[in-house]
Scaffold this motif. Structure first.
Motif, short mmCIF file in Angstrom:
data_model
loop_
_atom_site.label_atom_id
_atom_site.label_comp_id
_atom_site.label_asym_id
_atom_site.label_seq_id
_atom_site.Cartn_x
_atom_site.Cartn_y
_atom_site.Cartn_z
N GLU A 337 64.79 35.88 15.92
CA GLU A 337 64.29 35.28 17.15
C GLU A 337 62.84 34.83 16.98
O GLU A 337 62.02 35.51 16.36
CB GLU A 337 64.39 36.27 18.31
N TYR A 339 59.86 33.28 19.71
CA TYR A 339 59.67 33.13 21.15
C TYR A 339 58.72 31.99 21.50
O TYR A 339 57.72 31.75 20.80
CB TYR A 339 59.13 34.44 21.73
N SER A 358 62.06 35.55 28.03
CA SER A 358 61.64 36.48 26.99
C SER A 358 60.12 36.67 27.04
O SER A 358 59.37 35.69 27.01
CB SER A 358 62.04 35.95 25.61
N ASP A 478 62.72 28.92 26.18
CA ASP A 478 62.48 30.36 26.20
C ASP A 478 62.29 30.91 24.79
O ASP A 478 61.36 31.66 24.52
CB ASP A 478 63.68 31.04 26.87
N LYS A 479 63.18 30.54 23.86
CA LYS A 479 63.10 31.02 22.49
C LYS A 479 64.08 30.23 21.65
O LYS A 479 64.90 29.44 22.18
CB LYS A 479 63.46 32.51 22.40
#
Length: 487
Positions: A337, A339, A358, A478-479
Motif C-alpha cells: 500500500e 497512501y 486511509s 485515497d491510496k
C-alpha cells in the motif's frame, strides 16, 4: 493454479479431474482474451463441458445499442479465455435476431435427453415491445446456433432472463422478470420440460418486488436468488432471497454487499458453484456497465460467502485473487500500500480531511495535467503488475448546471465515471486512462490498471485528470496498492 474437470449447468459446477494453469482474477480490469482483444461477453453465463469452461455473452460494438449477437469464449481455468467468435449471429431482416433486435442475457444448457446445446435469451425489439424468450440450438457447444423461435413464456411477458439447473435432480428453470408496466414487475421461476426446449409451469412468482437480472445459487441446504433493482445501466444494491425449496416460501430480501457501494458498481446476472476436494466455493458473476461505452463494460467476478446456518449470503470484494478450480480454494493476493496522505501534490490538488479515508486524509482537486498527485518510492519488478487505485468519485453531488448532476436531487441525472491519466516514472509518451465510476459520499472503491514498473524502489506514479465529456477532473484518491506479478 490447477484446473479440474467439471460438469456445469447454468450456475452449477461439479468437479471431477483435469489440469490447467490460471492467472489472477481481477474484478473491474480490462480482461483480454488470448488474442489480445477485450473479452466481449456481457450479461452472460458459463457452462462446463468436456473439461472446458465456456462463457457466452452479449457481443457489443462501439456505438451499438441493439443486438450484436452472442459471443463465446473457452477457458481451462476461469481466467484465461480463448475467443471462438459468435455462437449466435444476427440475421439482417429477421424479426427476432436482426442487428436491430435486442439479444440480451444469453444462457446455454446441455439437453441431456437430446445431447444438443440449447441457448435461451431475452428476445425483443429496440423499444422493448415484444418481451419474449429466444431459443436456439446447436450440435456443438461453440455453435453456430440455429434460431428456433421466440415465444411468450406461458403467454406472459419476459424481460431480464436467467437460467438455473438444480444439481440434485438435473431439472432446469427459467428465471425472468415480466416487464416494467404496472401489470408486470414480478420475477418468475418456471420449470422446463425434460428436453429444456419449452416451459412447463410456474414454480414461484416474486410478486411486485420490481427487480430484474435474476440468478440462483444452490447450496446443499438452500437456494439463494440474487436480483438487482431496475435502474437501467446505473448500478444499485443487489438483493438476495433464501428458501429451502424453489417453490418457496422465500425470505425477505437483503442487500448482499456493503451499503452504498452499489454492489461494487455492478449488476447481478449469473452465479457459479464450485465443488472442490472437501470445499465448495461460490462466485458472483456481475457486470459493471458503462453507459458511456457499453461495449467496454467490465466484469465483476467475486467470491460469495454463504452461511446456511445463519441463512446469509455476502459478496466479498478483493482487488486480486487466485482461484484453484481443482480444490475450489481461493486466496486474496497481498500487495504493497502507498497512501495519498504521503504523496506529492501539485497545482490545485490538495490533501483534505476525510475520516473515512486511509490515515484520515484524501487528495482532491485532481484536474488535468496541472493539478496532480504523485506516489513516490514505489517498488517494482520490471514485469507487468496490477495496481489498484482507491478513490472517491463524488459526482453524485452534482456539477451545478452541468449534465451528470446528482441522482439524489430533483431532475438529477448520473455521471457514471471520471477519467484520470496515469503516468509511470514521468513517461508522458505512455499515458494510461483510469476509469473511476461513481461512488457514494464517503464510500471508497477501487479500480485496477496493469502497469510495468522498473525494477527497484524508486518508481513514481502520477495521477492527473482526463476529459470525460463534462470536465477534466479525476476522482479523489485515497491510496494505491501494488500487487506482485502473476508469474
Amino acid at each position: 493454479m490447477l484446473g479440474l474437470k467439471l460438469r456445469l449447468s447454468a450456475g452449477l459446477l461439479l468437479l471431477s479431474a483435469a489440469a490447467a494453469q490460471a492467472k489472477y482474477i481481477v474484478p473491474g480490469a480490462r480482461w483480454r482474451a488470448t488474442d489480445g482483444s477485450l473479452v466481449n461477453a456481457h450479461a452472460g453465463s458459463v457452462l462446463f463441458d468436456n473439461g472446458t469452461f465456456w462463457w457466452f455473452g452479449e457481443y457489443k460494438t462501439q456505438g451499438q445499442a441493439e443486438g450484436g449477437g452472442v459471443s463465446v469464449y473457452s477457458s481451462p481455468d476461469l481466467a484465461t479465455w480463448t475467443p471462438h467468435g459468435l455462437a449466435l449471429e444476427p440475421v439482417q431482416g429477421d424479426p427476432y435476431i436482426s442487428p436491430k433486435n435486442i439479444i440480451q442475457r444469453p444462457k446455454v444448457v446441455k439437453s441431456e435427453s437430446t445431447g444438443r446445446y440449447h441457448m435461451w435469451w431475452h428476445a425483443d425489439n429496440s423499444s422493448y415491445g415484444l418481451l419474449l424468450q429466444g431459443f436456439a440450438t446447436a450440435d456443438t457447444i461453440a455453435g453456430p446456433y440455429t434460431f428456433e423461435n421466440a415465444t411468450a413464456p406461458l403467454g406472459n411477458w419476459s424481460q431480464d432472463f436467467g437460467l438455473f439447473t438444480d444439481y440434485k435432480d438435473g431439472r432446469s428453470y427459467a428465471l425472468y422478470s415480466n416487464g416494467d408496466s404496472v401489470r408486470g414487475r414480478d420475477v418468475y421461476i418456471t420449470s422446463y420440460d425434460k428436453q429444456v426446449a419449452a416451459l412447463d409451469e410456474v414454480v414461484h412468482r416474486f410478486d411486485k418486488y420490481d427487480l430484474e437480472a435474476p440468478t440462483i445459487i444452490q447450496t446443499d441446504k438452500s437456494y439463494y436468488a440474487l436480483m438487482s433493482h431496475k435502474t437501467g445501466y446505473r448500478p444499485n444494491n443487489v438483493v438476495c432471497f433464501r428458501a429451502d425449496s424453489l417453490s418457496g416460501p422465500w425470505s425477505q430480501p437483503w442487500i448482499v454487499a456493503p451499503l452504498n457501494t452499489r454492489t461494487f458498481n455492478s449488476q447481478s446476472g449469473f452465479t457459479l458453484r464450485i465443488n472442490g476436494r472437501g470445499k465448495t466455493t461460490y462466485l458472483y458473476l456481475g457486470d459493471q456497465w458503462d453507459s458511456n461505452s457499453i461495449w467496454e463494460s467490465r466484469y465483476i467476478w467475486l467470491p460469495m460467502i454463504i452461511d446456511d446456518n445463519k441463512k446469509t449470503l455476502e459478496v466479498e470484494w478483493h482487488d486480486v485473487y487466485d482461484l484453484d478450480v481443482k480444490t475450489a480454494d481461493w486466496r486474496p493476493v497481498k500487495g504493497k500500500e502507498y497512501y495519498a496522505k504521503d504523496a506529492t501534490v501539485s497545482g490545485s490538488a490538495f490533501k483534505q480531511e476525510a475520516n473515512f479515508a486511509s490515515g484520515g486524509t484524501i487528495v482532491t482537486g485532481i484536474e488535468g495535467n496541472d493539478s496532480t498527485v504523485t506516489f513516490n518510492g514505489i517498488k517494482g519488478t520490471g514485469k507487468p503488475q496490477w495496481v489498484s487505485f482507491y478513490y472517491q468519485n463524488t459526482d453524485d453531488m452534482g456539477f451545478g448546471d452541468q449534465p451528470g448532476g446528482s441522482p439524489d436531487r430533483i431532475g438529477g441525472s448520473w455521471q457514471l465515471r471520471r477519467i484520470s491519466s496515469v503516468v509511470v516514472n514521468g513517461n508522458t509518451e505512455n499515458v494510461e486512462s483510469l476509469f473511476q465510476r461513481d461512488t457514494h459520499k464517503g464510500i471508497i472503491l477501487s479500480t485496477p490498471l496493469q502497469l510495468t514498473l522498473a525494477k527497484g524502489s524508486s518508481n513514481t506514479i502520477t495521477v492527473g485528470g482526463l476529459y470525460n465529456g463534462f470536465h477534466y477532473k479525476g476522482a479523489d484518491l485515497d491510496k494505491i496498492i501494488v500487487y506482485p506479478p502473476e508469474d
